[in-house]
Design a protein around this motif. Structure first.
Motif, PDB file in Angstrom:
ATOM      1  N   LYS A 134      98.033  39.596  95.457  1.00 16.22           N
ATOM      2  CA  LYS A 134      98.191  38.642  95.280  1.00 16.22           C
ATOM      3  C   LYS A 134      99.454  38.389  94.013  1.00 16.22           C
ATOM      4  O   LYS A 134      99.966  37.117  94.049  1.00 16.22           O
ATOM      5  N   ASP A 161      93.154  35.128  85.133  1.00 13.99           N
ATOM      6  CA  ASP A 161      93.209  34.406  86.461  1.00 13.99           C
ATOM      7  C   ASP A 161      92.349  33.755  87.346  1.00 13.99           C
ATOM      8  O   ASP A 161      92.375  33.765  88.858  1.00 13.99           O
ATOM      9  N   ARG A 187      89.890  36.363  88.792  1.00 14.75           N
ATOM     10  CA  ARG A 187      89.815  37.694  90.231  1.00 14.75           C
ATOM     11  C   ARG A 187      89.100  38.877  89.149  1.00 14.75           C
ATOM     12  O   ARG A 187      88.698  38.919  88.119  1.00 14.75           O
ATOM     13  N   LYS A 188      88.569  39.680  89.947  1.00 10.94           N
ATOM     14  CA  LYS A 188      87.764  40.956  89.500  1.00 10.94           C
ATOM     15  C   LYS A 188      89.337  41.557  89.141  1.00 10.94           C
ATOM     16  O   LYS A 188      90.338  41.539  89.624  1.00 10.94           O
ATOM     17  N   GLN A 225     101.683  33.262  88.709  1.00  7.23           N
ATOM     18  CA  GLN A 225     100.681  34.500  88.680  1.00  7.23           C
ATOM     19  C   GLN A 225     100.861  35.619  88.014  1.00  7.23           C
ATOM     20  O   GLN A 225     100.065  35.851  87.216  1.00  7.23           O
ATOM     21  N   ARG A 228      94.240  39.975  84.916  1.00  3.76           N
ATOM     22  CA  ARG A 228      93.274  39.362  86.900  1.00  3.76           C
ATOM     23  C   ARG A 228      91.929  38.655  86.268  1.00  3.76           C
ATOM     24  O   ARG A 228      91.393  37.886  86.592  1.00  3.76           O
ATOM     25  N   PRO A 260      92.044  44.734  91.310  1.00  3.19           N
ATOM     26  CA  PRO A 260      92.183  45.169  93.053  1.00  3.19           C
ATOM     27  C   PRO A 260      91.742  45.974  93.760  1.00  3.19           C
ATOM     28  O   PRO A 260      90.894  46.622  94.397  1.00  3.19           O
ATOM     29  N   ASP A 319     100.292  44.381  93.378  1.00  7.08           N
ATOM     30  CA  ASP A 319      98.805  43.876  93.338  1.00  7.08           C
ATOM     31  C   ASP A 319      98.944  42.571  94.100  1.00  7.08           C
ATOM     32  O   ASP A 319      99.840  42.041  94.100  1.00  7.08           O
TER      33      ASP A 319
END
Length: 169
Positions: free
Chosen positions: A140, A95, A97-98, A147, A92, A101, A138
């Motif tokens: 996304k 990618d 992101r945090k 991804q 994550r 999630p 998740d």
């Protein structure tokens, strides 16, 4: 077995081992460790990927009794869940992101089973007997195949052994 060469496709790369190694417990009591923990993890992933019996573990790996001992102990101590969390968070962050999630999708799947297969019930929606399994994904990852490929390398090839740990111990 040298870590520079992989004998089996289930063996960890150096990058993967760098993530897992700090999560492998080191015990302060008992006999000094003689086995290479990377080989233990490789053996467990080999069993997970091939589905072979513990006794059928190739000779390149440590003795199956030792491998199973570590697998069972780490399962009880929830080490596999810690590994899964570390891998998920790394993917994550890479990618952009945090680590955790903020949203997820829940889905279920009905799977036909035999009468001797353990737990079994009736799915009124599908109208057959079997087992229902649930999956939390998740949001996304559920939307974009590109991804989630990196995570799937860990989660589907090795199942991160969390499911294996729950069924074998």
């Amino acid at each position: 077995m040298s870590h520079k060469e992989q004998d089996y496709t289930s063996d960890l790369t150096d990058e993967q081992w760098a993530i897992i190694e700090p999560l492998i417990p080191v015990y302060k009591w008992g006999r000094p460790r003689e086995l290479d923990m990377r080989e233990i993890v490789n053996a467990i992933f080999y069993i997970d990927k091939t589905g072979c019996q513990w006794e059928m573990l190739p000779k390149e790996y440590p003795n199956y009794n030792s491998v199973y001992h570590h697998f069972a102990r780490w399962s009880q101590e929830r080490v596999w869940e810690k590994i899964n969390t570390a891998v998920r968070e790394q993917v994550r962050v890479e990618d952009g992101r945090k680590p955790q999630p903020s949203a997820a999708s829940i889905d279920s799947q009905s799977v036909k089973t035999t009468a001797v297969g353990g737990e079994r019930g009736f799915d009124g929606g599908k109208l057959f007997k079997g087992r229902k399994r649930h999956l939390l994904v998740d949001g996304k990852f559920a939307q974009s195949h590109d991804q989630r490929c990196q995570y799937e390398q860990w989660s589907s090839d090795h199942s991160i052994v969390v499911g294996l740990a729950q069924t074998l111990v």
